[in-house]
Design a protein around this motif. Structure first.
Motif, PDB file in Angstrom:
ATOM      1  N   PRO A 122      34.513  50.212  33.630  1.00 56.35           N
ATOM      2  CA  PRO A 122      35.772  49.710  33.052  1.00 56.35           C
ATOM      3  C   PRO A 122      36.849  49.447  34.096  1.00 56.35           C
ATOM      4  CG  PRO A 122      35.469  52.045  32.558  1.00 56.35           C
ATOM      5  CD  PRO A 122      34.171  51.549  33.101  1.00 56.35           C
ATOM      6  N   GLU A 123      36.849  50.186  35.194  1.00 57.24           N
ATOM      7  CA  GLU A 123      37.878  49.974  36.214  1.00 57.24           C
ATOM      8  C   GLU A 123      37.740  48.590  36.848  1.00 57.24           C
ATOM      9  OE1 GLU A 123      34.298  51.261  38.373  1.00 57.24           O
ATOM     10  OE2 GLU A 123      35.299  51.971  36.548  1.00 57.24           O
ATOM     11  N   ARG A 124      36.491  48.106  36.969  1.00 58.80           N
ATOM     12  CA  ARG A 124      36.289  46.772  37.534  1.00 58.80           C
ATOM     13  C   ARG A 124      36.670  45.696  36.516  1.00 58.80           C
ATOM     14  NH1 ARG A 124      32.478  47.875  41.392  1.00 58.80           N
ATOM     15  NH2 ARG A 124      34.426  48.531  42.336  1.00 58.80           N
ATOM     16  N   LEU A 125      36.352  45.915  35.248  1.00 55.96           N
ATOM     17  CA  LEU A 125      36.777  44.976  34.205  1.00 55.96           C
ATOM     18  C   LEU A 125      38.297  44.884  34.162  1.00 55.96           C
ATOM     19  CD1 LEU A 125      34.450  45.710  31.142  1.00 55.96           C
ATOM     20  CD2 LEU A 125      34.346  43.786  32.731  1.00 55.96           C
ATOM     21  N   GLU A 126      38.944  46.030  34.282  1.00 52.33           N
ATOM     22  CA  GLU A 126      40.403  46.051  34.242  1.00 52.33           C
ATOM     23  C   GLU A 126      40.997  45.238  35.383  1.00 52.33           C
ATOM     24  OE1 GLU A 126      43.802  49.359  33.306  1.00 52.33           O
ATOM     25  OE2 GLU A 126      42.139  49.965  34.610  1.00 52.33           O
ATOM     26  N   GLU A 127      40.423  45.378  36.575  1.00 52.00           N
ATOM     27  CA  GLU A 127      40.903  44.610  37.721  1.00 52.00           C
ATOM     28  C   GLU A 127      40.736  43.115  37.488  1.00 52.00           C
ATOM     29  OE1 GLU A 127      40.182  44.232  42.589  1.00 52.00           O
ATOM     30  OE2 GLU A 127      38.990  45.646  41.394  1.00 52.00           O
ATOM     31  N   LEU A 128      39.579  42.712  36.993  1.00 53.89           N
ATOM     32  CA  LEU A 128      39.328  41.287  36.734  1.00 53.89           C
ATOM     33  C   LEU A 128      40.286  40.736  35.693  1.00 53.89           C
ATOM     34  CD1 LEU A 128      35.412  41.279  36.597  1.00 53.89           C
ATOM     35  CD2 LEU A 128      36.851  40.608  38.516  1.00 53.89           C
ATOM     36  N   LEU A 129      40.495  41.486  34.625  1.00 54.68           N
ATOM     37  CA  LEU A 129      41.380  41.028  33.553  1.00 54.68           C
ATOM     38  C   LEU A 129      42.834  40.983  34.000  1.00 54.68           C
ATOM     39  CD1 LEU A 129      39.730  42.905  30.549  1.00 54.68           C
ATOM     40  CD2 LEU A 129      39.802  40.427  30.880  1.00 54.68           C
ATOM     41  N   ASN A 130      43.260  41.998  34.729  1.00 60.38           N
ATOM     42  CA  ASN A 130      44.653  42.046  35.176  1.00 60.38           C
ATOM     43  C   ASN A 130      44.995  40.897  36.111  1.00 60.38           C
ATOM     44  OD1 ASN A 130      45.213  44.317  33.670  1.00 60.38           O
ATOM     45  ND2 ASN A 130      45.025  45.753  35.391  1.00 60.38           N
ATOM     46  N   GLU A 131      44.013  40.454  36.904  1.00 57.24           N
ATOM     47  CA  GLU A 131      44.242  39.353  37.843  1.00 57.24           C
ATOM     48  C   GLU A 131      43.926  37.987  37.239  1.00 57.24           C
ATOM     49  OE1 GLU A 131      43.052  39.522  41.925  1.00 57.24           O
ATOM     50  OE2 GLU A 131      42.806  41.696  41.863  1.00 57.24           O
ATOM     51  N   GLY A 132      43.459  37.967  35.999  1.00 60.53           N
ATOM     52  CA  GLY A 132      43.108  36.695  35.378  1.00 60.53           C
ATOM     53  C   GLY A 132      41.915  36.029  36.029  1.00 60.53           C
ATOM     54  N   LEU A 133      40.944  36.833  36.476  1.00 57.62           N
ATOM     55  CA  LEU A 133      39.810  36.311  37.232  1.00 57.62           C
ATOM     56  C   LEU A 133      38.586  36.003  36.388  1.00 57.62           C
ATOM     57  CD1 LEU A 133      39.996  38.659  40.353  1.00 57.62           C
ATOM     58  CD2 LEU A 133      40.783  36.285  40.164  1.00 57.62           C
ATOM     59  N   VAL A 134      38.649  36.279  35.096  1.00 60.24           N
ATOM     60  CA  VAL A 134      37.504  36.044  34.221  1.00 60.24           C
ATOM     61  C   VAL A 134      37.980  35.351  32.954  1.00 60.24           C
ATOM     62  CG1 VAL A 134      37.677  38.347  33.185  1.00 60.24           C
ATOM     63  CG2 VAL A 134      35.498  37.134  33.145  1.00 60.24           C
ATOM     64  N   ASP A 135      37.177  34.392  32.484  1.00 59.39           N
ATOM     65  CA  ASP A 135      37.548  33.592  31.315  1.00 59.39           C
ATOM     66  C   ASP A 135      36.749  33.951  30.073  1.00 59.39           C
ATOM     67  OD1 ASP A 135      39.346  31.401  32.661  1.00 59.39           O
ATOM     68  OD2 ASP A 135      37.580  31.579  33.935  1.00 59.39           O
ATOM     69  N   PHE A 136      35.610  34.619  30.257  1.00 55.66           N
ATOM     70  CA  PHE A 136      34.751  34.977  29.125  1.00 55.66           C
ATOM     71  C   PHE A 136      33.958  36.207  29.521  1.00 55.66           C
ATOM     72  CE2 PHE A 136      31.517  34.976  25.957  1.00 55.66           C
ATOM     73  CZ  PHE A 136      31.963  34.186  24.893  1.00 55.66           C
ATOM     74  N   ILE A 137      33.871  37.170  28.597  1.00 54.43           N
ATOM     75  CA  ILE A 137      33.078  38.371  28.822  1.00 54.43           C
ATOM     76  C   ILE A 137      32.061  38.517  27.693  1.00 54.43           C
ATOM     77  CG2 ILE A 137      33.070  40.895  28.956  1.00 54.43           C
ATOM     78  CD1 ILE A 137      35.839  40.783  30.154  1.00 54.43           C
ATOM     79  N   MET A 166      38.909  47.526  25.865  1.00 53.84           N
ATOM     80  CA  MET A 166      39.531  46.549  26.747  1.00 53.84           C
ATOM     81  C   MET A 166      39.111  45.127  26.373  1.00 53.84           C
ATOM     82  SD  MET A 166      39.462  46.807  30.909  1.00 53.84           S
ATOM     83  CE  MET A 166      39.280  48.587  30.732  1.00 53.84           C
ATOM     84  N   VAL A 167      37.808  44.951  26.131  1.00 53.36           N
ATOM     85  CA  VAL A 167      37.290  43.623  25.799  1.00 53.36           C
ATOM     86  C   VAL A 167      37.805  43.174  24.439  1.00 53.36           C
ATOM     87  CG1 VAL A 167      35.193  42.329  25.267  1.00 53.36           C
ATOM     88  CG2 VAL A 167      35.260  43.828  27.267  1.00 53.36           C
ATOM     89  N   VAL A 168      37.862  44.090  23.483  1.00 54.73           N
ATOM     90  CA  VAL A 168      38.364  43.749  22.147  1.00 54.73           C
ATOM     91  C   VAL A 168      39.790  43.213  22.229  1.00 54.73           C
ATOM     92  CG1 VAL A 168      39.130  44.752  19.956  1.00 54.73           C
ATOM     93  CG2 VAL A 168      36.847  45.277  20.836  1.00 54.73           C
ATOM     94  N   LYS A 169      40.602  43.805  23.090  1.00 57.15           N
ATOM     95  CA  LYS A 169      42.010  43.417  23.195  1.00 57.15           C
ATOM     96  C   LYS A 169      42.246  42.246  24.140  1.00 57.15           C
ATOM     97  CE  LYS A 169      43.728  48.098  22.232  1.00 57.15           C
ATOM     98  NZ  LYS A 169      44.475  49.261  22.788  1.00 57.15           N
ATOM     99  N   ALA A 170      41.250  41.887  24.922  1.00 62.16           N
ATOM    100  CA  ALA A 170      41.427  40.843  25.936  1.00 62.16           C
ATOM    101  C   ALA A 170      41.744  39.500  25.284  1.00 62.16           C
ATOM    102  CB  ALA A 170      40.178  40.728  26.798  1.00 62.16           C
ATOM    103  N   GLY A 171      42.690  38.809  25.846  1.00 65.40           N
ATOM    104  CA  GLY A 171      43.064  37.507  25.306  1.00 65.40           C
ATOM    105  C   GLY A 171      42.260  36.382  25.916  1.00 65.40           C
ATOM    106  N   ILE A 172      40.960  36.575  26.033  1.00 67.81           N
ATOM    107  CA  ILE A 172      40.064  35.558  26.589  1.00 67.81           C
ATOM    108  C   ILE A 172      38.857  35.433  25.667  1.00 67.81           C
ATOM    109  CG2 ILE A 172      40.763  36.033  28.971  1.00 67.81           C
ATOM    110  CD1 ILE A 172      38.118  37.594  29.289  1.00 67.81           C
ATOM    111  N   GLY A 173      37.970  34.508  25.972  1.00 69.49           N
ATOM    112  CA  GLY A 173      36.746  34.385  25.206  1.00 69.49           C
ATOM    113  C   GLY A 173      35.878  35.614  25.392  1.00 69.49           C
ATOM    114  N   ARG A 174      35.257  36.072  24.301  1.00 64.63           N
ATOM    115  CA  ARG A 174      34.366  37.214  24.427  1.00 64.63           C
ATOM    116  C   ARG A 174      33.390  37.267  23.268  1.00 64.63           C
ATOM    117  NH1 ARG A 174      38.464  37.687  20.955  1.00 64.63           N
ATOM    118  NH2 ARG A 174      39.328  39.726  20.477  1.00 64.63           N
ATOM    119  N   GLU A 175      32.289  37.927  23.509  1.00 65.39           N
ATOM    120  CA  GLU A 175      31.348  38.245  22.465  1.00 65.39           C
ATOM    121  C   GLU A 175      30.762  39.617  22.762  1.00 65.39           C
ATOM    122  OE1 GLU A 175      28.262  35.255  22.446  1.00 65.39           O
ATOM    123  OE2 GLU A 175      26.988  36.432  23.797  1.00 65.39           O
ATOM    124  N   ILE A 176      30.387  40.305  21.704  1.00 57.96           N
ATOM    125  CA  ILE A 176      29.747  41.608  21.843  1.00 57.96           C
ATOM    126  C   ILE A 176      28.353  41.479  21.263  1.00 57.96           C
ATOM    127  CG2 ILE A 176      29.809  44.027  21.107  1.00 57.96           C
ATOM    128  CD1 ILE A 176      32.875  43.791  21.173  1.00 57.96           C
TER     129      ILE A 176
END
Length: 247
Positions: A122-137, A166-176
């Motif tokens: 999760p710490e790596r996901l948080e870094e990616l999301l905080n920097e806007g480095l990922v568009d879909f998870i 974190m993924v549920v709240k992310a304002g980007i494309g995602r699927e579980i």
């Protein structure tokens, strides 16, 4: 270096950074793995889970040789303006400390970035999301808490739950998504998992992937029975079924 898009991409020690990225192969084109975008896939070797149904045992164990970084660089440069995105899959890409560096590099080249992850970092996901480095998870929800360790080999459910929230709240494309072998997971397990997603107000797709018999990490036999979709409780988000036997 700061690009016109605003992404920082350190080029001071690229060879050292590439050495931390166990990219073992490349799929040059896909229109199925990144929703609504043309993309390529970079496959990462190594995984911290040992799911018996995994169809990529060689990726998990890191048996493949690494792809030379210069060939990856040339390919990505040749696809700028032609492909829309890059999928980082595996294996487990978030195990690499250089993943944010790679994502910055891809963004600087104008690519959208999708990652496939088991949620154990999760710490790596948080870094990616905080920097806007990922568009879909695409997050693999392996099992409910009681079966998480037997299926994955990892004990720390709390780390996955942090990633899930974190993924549920992310304002980007995602699927579980969840892979079902009915000797390991049943309909009650899926109902428990989707109940948690409902509690978290998840509204993306929940993908149920049926087990396809073949060589796997745990040499699993064929399923003893088909999964019964009629036993699933309706939720305020869509179910998507892949490779499921007709009921």
């Amino acid at each position: 270096m700061k690009t016109s898009r605003g992404y920082h991409c350190s080029i001071a020690k690229p060879f050292e950074m590439w050495a931390k990225l166990p990219v073992t192969s490349l799929t040059p084109f896909t229109f199925q793995d990144f929703p609504e975008h043309t993309a390529c896939i970079l496959w990462f070797a190594g995984c911290n889970m040992a799911c018996a149904y995994c169809h990529n045992p060689d990726l998990v164990t890191g048996a493949f040789k690494r792809l030379p970084s210069d060939s990856i660089e040339r390919f990505l440069t040749s696809r700028q303006g032609l492909l829309e995105g890059v999928v980082l899959s595996g294996g487990e890409c978030t195990l690499s400390s250089a993943l944010p560096w790679l994502c910055r590099k891809l963004k600087a080249k104008g690519f959208k970035v999708k990652i496939d992850t088991n949620g154990s970092r999760p710490e790596r996901l948080e870094e990616l999301l905080n920097e806007g480095l990922v568009d879909f998870i695409a997050l693999d929800f392996k099992a409910p808490p009681s079966k998480y360790m037997p299926i994955t080999g990892l004990k720390n459910w709390a780390l996955f739950e942090r990633s899930l929230r974190m993924v549920v709240k992310a304002g980007i494309g995602r699927e579980i998504r969840t892979t079902v072998h009915t000797d390991l997971l049943d309909e009650g397990d899926i109902n428990e998992m989707t109940s948690l997603l409902e509690e978290l107000s998840y509204r993306g797709n929940f993908v149920v992937q049926g087990f396809v018999h073949g060589p796997t990490l745990g040499n699993l036999p064929p399923q003893g029975r088909n999964f019964n979709k009629a036993l699933l409780i309706e939720r305020p988000f869509p179910f998507v079924f892949r490779n499921m036997a007709k009921q």
